[in-house]
Scaffold this motif. Structure first.
Motif, mmCIF file in Angstrom:
data_model
loop_
_atom_site.group_PDB
_atom_site.id
_atom_site.type_symbol
_atom_site.label_atom_id
_atom_site.label_comp_id
_atom_site.label_asym_id
_atom_site.label_seq_id
_atom_site.Cartn_x
_atom_site.Cartn_y
_atom_site.Cartn_z
ATOM 1 N N VAL A 76 -0.953 -4.644 -5.840
ATOM 2 C CA VAL A 76 -1.886 -5.983 -5.385
ATOM 3 C C VAL A 76 -1.907 -5.948 -6.992
ATOM 4 N N GLN A 77 -2.181 -6.991 -7.696
ATOM 5 C CA GLN A 77 -1.951 -6.823 -9.286
ATOM 6 C C GLN A 77 -3.161 -8.595 -9.756
ATOM 7 N N LEU A 78 -3.614 -8.138 -10.623
ATOM 8 C CA LEU A 78 -4.364 -8.771 -11.303
ATOM 9 C C LEU A 78 -4.199 -9.550 -12.720
ATOM 10 N N GLY A 115 -12.217 -4.189 -2.964
ATOM 11 C CA GLY A 115 -12.300 -5.373 -1.254
ATOM 12 C C GLY A 115 -11.435 -3.908 -0.357
ATOM 13 N N GLN A 116 -10.243 -4.465 0.137
ATOM 14 C CA GLN A 116 -9.623 -4.328 0.840
ATOM 15 C C GLN A 116 -7.536 -5.056 0.479
ATOM 16 N N TYR A 117 -6.795 -3.843 0.688
ATOM 17 C CA TYR A 117 -5.952 -4.434 0.725
ATOM 18 C C TYR A 117 -5.178 -4.255 2.040
ATOM 19 N N TYR A 118 -3.928 -4.346 2.250
ATOM 20 C CA TYR A 118 -3.088 -3.821 2.991
ATOM 21 C C TYR A 118 -2.400 -3.048 3.316
ATOM 22 N N ARG A 119 -1.605 -2.000 3.049
ATOM 23 C CA ARG A 119 0.063 -1.436 2.797
ATOM 24 C C ARG A 119 -0.188 -0.778 4.401
#
Length: 121
Positions: A1-3, A98-102
């Motif tokens: 994830v990048q901002l 939040g949440q991310y998927y890996r």
């Protein structure tokens, strides 16, 4: 994830600037997105945050001058800053929770690289 943050720059006192922050990657959900700022030699303070349910919180120093908004479809938040003062000068950091998927769902807590806002008197 990048901002990816954009905006900022140099403005005279009383002027306006806008910032945007877009989160990209395998994001599952965002519970909070917003900005913090850090002036030289000072701690990082909350500027504005948009949280789950649509609630917003602002730093005490904002006093109605700034407004945060959010586009959920783009995982993007916007910060409109009006009536800027020299004491608003600093590096503004975007922050997302939040949440991310890996492989599985993981907790997301990421900071952007920071964008400089300079307000001249």
């Amino acid at each position: 994830v990048q901002l990816q943050a954009s905006g900022g720059g140099l403005v005279q006192a009383g002027g306006s600037l806008s910032l945007s922050c877009t989160a990209s990657g395998t994001i599952f959900s965002i519970s909070a997105i917003g900005w913090y700022r850090q002036a030289p030699g000072k701690q990082r303070d909350l500027v504005a945050v948009f949280s789950t349910g649509g609630s917003t919180n602002y730093g005490d120093f904002v006093k109605g001058r700034f407004a945060i908004s959010r586009d959920n479809t783009k995982n993007t938040a916007y910060l409109q800053m009006n009536d800027l003062k020299p004491e608003d000068t600093g590096v503004y950091y975007c922050h997302v929770e939040g949440q991310y998927y890996r492989d599985y769902l993981r907790r997301l807590d990421v900071w952007g690289q920071g964008t400089l806002v300079t307000v001249s008197s």
